[in-house]
Design a protein around this motif. Structure first.
Motif, PDB file in Angstrom:
ATOM      1  N   VAL A 375      47.028  26.939  59.145  1.00 27.27           N
ATOM      2  CA  VAL A 375      47.059  28.335  58.707  1.00 27.27           C
ATOM      3  C   VAL A 375      47.509  28.375  57.253  1.00 27.27           C
ATOM      4  O   VAL A 375      48.562  27.840  56.904  1.00 27.27           O
ATOM      5  N   LEU A 376      46.686  28.973  56.415  1.00 22.94           N
ATOM      6  CA  LEU A 376      46.940  29.011  54.974  1.00 22.94           C
ATOM      7  C   LEU A 376      47.366  30.409  54.560  1.00 22.94           C
ATOM      8  O   LEU A 376      46.879  31.405  55.111  1.00 22.94           O
ATOM      9  N   LYS A 377      48.234  30.466  53.565  1.00 23.34           N
ATOM     10  CA  LYS A 377      48.582  31.773  52.987  1.00 23.34           C
ATOM     11  C   LYS A 377      48.646  31.640  51.475  1.00 23.34           C
ATOM     12  O   LYS A 377      48.768  30.539  50.942  1.00 23.34           O
ATOM     13  N   GLY A 378      48.568  32.753  50.797  1.00 22.47           N
ATOM     14  CA  GLY A 378      48.630  32.739  49.341  1.00 22.47           C
ATOM     15  C   GLY A 378      48.074  34.047  48.820  1.00 22.47           C
ATOM     16  O   GLY A 378      47.780  34.958  49.605  1.00 22.47           O
ATOM     17  N   ASN A 379      47.905  34.127  47.497  1.00 25.62           N
ATOM     18  CA  ASN A 379      47.463  35.420  46.953  1.00 25.62           C
ATOM     19  C   ASN A 379      46.006  35.736  47.273  1.00 25.62           C
ATOM     20  O   ASN A 379      45.549  36.850  47.046  1.00 25.62           O
ATOM     21  N   LEU A 380      45.278  34.754  47.812  1.00 26.41           N
ATOM     22  CA  LEU A 380      43.906  35.051  48.248  1.00 26.41           C
ATOM     23  C   LEU A 380      43.854  35.457  49.722  1.00 26.41           C
ATOM     24  O   LEU A 380      42.889  36.087  50.167  1.00 26.41           O
ATOM     25  N   PRO A 491      42.497  40.764  48.735  1.00 31.87           N
ATOM     26  CA  PRO A 491      42.244  40.157  47.425  1.00 31.87           C
ATOM     27  C   PRO A 491      40.909  39.424  47.338  1.00 31.87           C
ATOM     28  O   PRO A 491      40.389  39.233  46.235  1.00 31.87           O
ATOM     29  N   LEU A 492      40.359  39.051  48.485  1.00 28.71           N
ATOM     30  CA  LEU A 492      39.038  38.396  48.464  1.00 28.71           C
ATOM     31  C   LEU A 492      38.013  39.288  47.782  1.00 28.71           C
ATOM     32  O   LEU A 492      37.059  38.804  47.163  1.00 28.71           O
ATOM     33  N   SER A 493      38.207  40.613  47.865  1.00 31.42           N
ATOM     34  CA  SER A 493      37.252  41.541  47.245  1.00 31.42           C
ATOM     35  C   SER A 493      37.369  41.516  45.719  1.00 31.42           C
ATOM     36  O   SER A 493      36.497  42.036  45.027  1.00 31.42           O
ATOM     37  N   LEU A 494      38.447  40.921  45.197  1.00 36.55           N
ATOM     38  CA  LEU A 494      38.680  40.973  43.748  1.00 36.55           C
ATOM     39  C   LEU A 494      38.308  39.675  43.028  1.00 36.55           C
ATOM     40  O   LEU A 494      38.303  39.619  41.792  1.00 36.55           O
ATOM     41  N   VAL A 495      38.008  38.630  43.783  1.00 37.68           N
ATOM     42  CA  VAL A 495      37.671  37.347  43.155  1.00 37.68           C
ATOM     43  C   VAL A 495      36.385  37.493  42.356  1.00 37.68           C
ATOM     44  O   VAL A 495      35.458  38.184  42.782  1.00 37.68           O
ATOM     45  N   GLN A 496      36.360  36.829  41.209  1.00 41.48           N
ATOM     46  CA  GLN A 496      35.141  36.847  40.392  1.00 41.48           C
ATOM     47  C   GLN A 496      34.636  35.422  40.212  1.00 41.48           C
ATOM     48  O   GLN A 496      35.437  34.472  40.179  1.00 41.48           O
ATOM     49  N   THR A 497      33.335  35.294  40.081  1.00 43.13           N
ATOM     50  CA  THR A 497      32.752  33.984  39.804  1.00 43.13           C
ATOM     51  C   THR A 497      33.409  33.425  38.545  1.00 43.13           C
ATOM     52  O   THR A 497      33.532  34.120  37.543  1.00 43.13           O
ATOM     53  N   ILE A 514      45.619  33.047  38.809  1.00 42.25           N
ATOM     54  CA  ILE A 514      45.406  34.235  37.986  1.00 42.25           C
ATOM     55  C   ILE A 514      46.742  34.936  37.786  1.00 42.25           C
ATOM     56  O   ILE A 514      47.618  34.885  38.670  1.00 42.25           O
ATOM     57  N   ASP A 515      46.867  35.574  36.664  1.00 46.34           N
ATOM     58  CA  ASP A 515      48.065  36.370  36.405  1.00 46.34           C
ATOM     59  C   ASP A 515      48.105  37.547  37.391  1.00 46.34           C
ATOM     60  O   ASP A 515      47.120  38.271  37.533  1.00 46.34           O
ATOM     61  N   PRO A 516      49.231  37.735  38.095  1.00 47.28           N
ATOM     62  CA  PRO A 516      49.270  38.799  39.105  1.00 47.28           C
ATOM     63  C   PRO A 516      48.965  40.172  38.533  1.00 47.28           C
ATOM     64  O   PRO A 516      48.386  41.022  39.210  1.00 47.28           O
ATOM     65  N   ILE A 517      49.343  40.394  37.266  1.00 51.79           N
ATOM     66  CA  ILE A 517      49.085  41.726  36.676  1.00 51.79           C
ATOM     67  C   ILE A 517      47.582  41.928  36.506  1.00 51.79           C
ATOM     68  O   ILE A 517      47.031  42.978  36.816  1.00 51.79           O
ATOM     69  N   GLU A 518      46.927  40.852  36.048  1.00 53.02           N
ATOM     70  CA  GLU A 518      45.476  40.989  35.883  1.00 53.02           C
ATOM     71  C   GLU A 518      44.798  41.223  37.247  1.00 53.02           C
ATOM     72  O   GLU A 518      43.899  42.066  37.378  1.00 53.02           O
ATOM     73  N   LEU A 519      45.268  40.499  38.272  1.00 52.53           N
ATOM     74  CA  LEU A 519      44.671  40.678  39.603  1.00 52.53           C
ATOM     75  C   LEU A 519      44.853  42.127  40.080  1.00 52.53           C
ATOM     76  O   LEU A 519      43.928  42.736  40.620  1.00 52.53           O
ATOM     77  N   SER A 520      46.028  42.681  39.814  1.00 55.24           N
ATOM     78  CA  SER A 520      46.296  44.048  40.293  1.00 55.24           C
ATOM     79  C   SER A 520      45.445  45.083  39.559  1.00 55.24           C
ATOM     80  O   SER A 520      45.237  46.186  40.054  1.00 55.24           O
ATOM     81  N   LYS A 521      44.950  44.727  38.382  1.00 54.50           N
ATOM     82  CA  LYS A 521      44.132  45.693  37.620  1.00 54.50           C
ATOM     83  C   LYS A 521      42.662  45.667  38.034  1.00 54.50           C
ATOM     84  O   LYS A 521      41.885  46.547  37.677  1.00 54.50           O
TER      85      LYS A 521
END
Ligand code: FES
Length: 572
Positions: A375-380, A491-497, A514-521
């Motif tokens: 079982v994996l966890k993380g920001n993704l 967060p999977l919806s926010l990943v970019q190629t 990725i920088d968490p602030i950038e991910l949140s934007k």
């Protein structure tokens, strides 16, 4: 003996009990309604459109003989069936519907116990979910795997070899004509898929949970012993009613941990995770994703079976069967829970013997150490994701690479073989929009095909990540069940190629660097949100409005728990 539940229909001399008896007589003996004979439903998923279960009518006849013999009344109850290879958009969309329909029909009818006849992937999970919510004495008859077919002298593992042969066609190693020739050899006999895919795994799960006669799971469908054990099952369910042996007494937390250990030891399907979580949710058992990691972590892979290994289900049976395999690590199993027989599962491991060490490995020389689902966890995947290490390429279990994102299955199929696709063997393929809500139904598409240009380089595995599931017969370094899913705003919806993905299975992490602030934007890609257009009517609407995440079993929120076997008000 306490009063049978069916007596609430048949016991009495008034107009209503007259009606219930009169319509049921049809050749039943006079004493069928004397309040002493348990009325046993045989919840039968036989269907011509579920070819893996088509033989269950014959199985039912043998169950019926056992019920008669033990003094019960057998009643065939055809229930919703799901043919994995046929049903669109995915049988998983209908698992909860089947479970709900079966639960309601068991509760609504004059029965005291139930025999559950299943086989193909979703049928045993749906039957167990229903039985857990009704909590009448219940027992599973696993329909059994088919015999091994061969193609050009080689054994064929159904499912697994379809994926392998079709990749050989795409890489130019096999002609399409040869591929099509294998079609008639793939399914040799009655029964479900003969690999340790989801159907075989769920039979193992049913036995490890204590819900089959010990030693039953894995008995091949055409084997005479399947009919004989079905006969025994008919006898046993009558005893279970008299002893009041219900699913809630058998499927306790320790039984689920036993099932997780058994799945790890056989290299079972990743789909068992959502099914076990859903069954536990019906019983109020607090089972979490962490339990899978903890209980499976130090379990060795002992079954040399496809897709993790070489042999097929028929070979496992010949080598001694499931109990022989589990007996190798019997000390890991809890003795606390009882099985349908009233005794713990470990008791039945004592006499089991291994006859072929190439199929059933010893714990000192296993096929793999630490084979449980990780079982994996993380920001993704803040709520978790899973990977089946035994089906993965060891060298890819720690991997850093650039993401290549597909917003839907259609997007994947459109672009995957594009010669201009910007992809290397290090690329991490990401497929989103395939979770319970997004598809809807959480299909088995996580084992996405490799790009043709990668296959042509002789590469056979890449890291792949999805919020969907994969077939239990599939293999590869594939991260599945990412939650929250993309359609739920994960967060999977926010990943970019081009984003860098870091997979670290030994440390149980899955991250985007990725920088968490950038991910949140970031905002989800409009193309992916458009792919999640919500259905407006019917079951699919009900499903999307109420389905929960894969991390808790993808059941509907209002189906959690149990209403027991309470009898409702009179119908006339
Ligand atoms: Fe039914 Fe594989 S398609 S078990």
């Amino acid at each position: 003996m306490s009063e049978l539940r069916s007596a609430q229909w048949y016991g009495g001399n008034d107009r209503n009990t007259y009606i219930h008896r009169a319509w049921m007589r049809r050749g039943l003996p006079e004493d069928a309604f004397d309040g002493k004979k348990p009325h046993i439903a045989i919840a039968n998923t036989a269907s011509d459109l579920t070819p893996c279960n088509a033989h269950l009518n014959e199985v039912s006849e043998h169950v019926q003989k056992g019920i008669w013999e033990a003094g019960g009344i057998p009643l065939n109850l055809p229930v919703v069936s799901l043919g994995e290879a046929q049903v669109k958009p995915t049988a998983m969309l209908w698992r909860n519907m089947a479970a709900m329909a079966i639960e309601e029909m068991l509760r609504a009818n004059p029965i005291d116990g139930v025999v559950l006849l299943g086989g193909c992937d979703k049928t045993i999970p749906a039957l167990l979910m229903a039985a857990a919510s009704v909590d009448l004495p219940a027992i599973v008859v696993p329909g059994g795997p088919m015999l091994t077919g061969t193609f050009r002298g080689e054994p064929l593992g159904c499912g697994t070899d379809v994926w392998r042969l079709s990749e050989e066609v795409r890489s130019g190693q096999l002609s399409n004509q040869q591929f099509l020739k294998s079609e008639s050899s793939m399914i040799r006999s009655k029964g479900h898929c003969n690999t340790m895919g989801t159907a075989s795994t769920m039979a193992v799960v049913a036995e490890a949970l204590g819900m089959t006669i010990p030693g039953f799971a894995g008995t091949p469908a055409p084997d005479a012993r399947l009919l004989s054990l079905s006969h025994d099952t008919g006898r046993l369910i009558v005893e279970m009613v008299h002893e009041d042996r219900r699913p809630s007494k058998i499927m306790v937390k320790e039984s689920f941990i036993n099932a997780i250990i058994a799945v790890a030891a056989v290299g079972g399907s990743s789909n068992s995770v959502v099914h076990l979580l859903a069954i536990a949710g019906r019983l109020g058992v607090n089972l979490t994703l962490e339990d899978f990691d903890r209980a499976g972590r130090d379990v060795p892979l002992l079954a040399n079976l496809a897709p993790s290994g070489q042999f097929l289900m028929d070979d496992l049976y010949r080598a001694g069967g499931l109990l022989a395999l589990l007996s190798q690590i019997s000390e890991k199993f809890s003795q606390v829970p009882i099985t349908v027989t009233g005794n713990p599962l470990v008791r039945y491991m004592k006499d089991a013997e291994v006859f072929d060490r190439s199929v059933i490995k010893s714990p000192t020389a296993p096929l793999m150490e630490n084979a449980g689902i990780a079982v994996l966890k993380g920001n993704l995947a803040p709520n978790g994701a899973i990977i089946k290490p035994s089906a993965a390429t060891p060298a890819l279990l720690v991997h850093r690479g650039p993401a290549l994102v597909f917003d839907s299955v259609e997007d994947l199929h459109l672009r995957i073989d594009d010669p201009d696709l910007d992809v290397t063997p290090d690329t991490v393929l990401i497929l989103r929009g395939c979770g319970p809500r997004g598809y809807p139904g959480m299909p088995e598409v996580g084992n996405m095909p490799l790009p043709k240009k990668i296959l042509e380089q002789g590469i056979r595995d890449m890291v792949r990540i999805s919020d969907g599931r994969m077939s239990g017969t599939a293999y590869g370094t594939i991260v599945l069940h990412v939650t929250p899913e993309a359609a739920a705003g994960g967060p999977l919806s926010l990943v970019q190629t081009g984003d860098t993905i870091l997979l670290d299975v030994p440390n149980r992490t899955l991250n985007i660097e990725i920088d968490p602030i950038e991910l949140s934007k970031r905002e989800p890609n409009p193309a992916s949100t458009a792919a999640y257009a919500a259905p407006e009517r019917g079951w699919a609407k009900l499903y999307v409005d109420h389905v929960q995440g894969a991390d808790t079993g993808a059941d509907l929120d209002f189906l959690l728990g149990s209403d027991g076997d309470k009898v409702s008000r009179e119908s006339h």
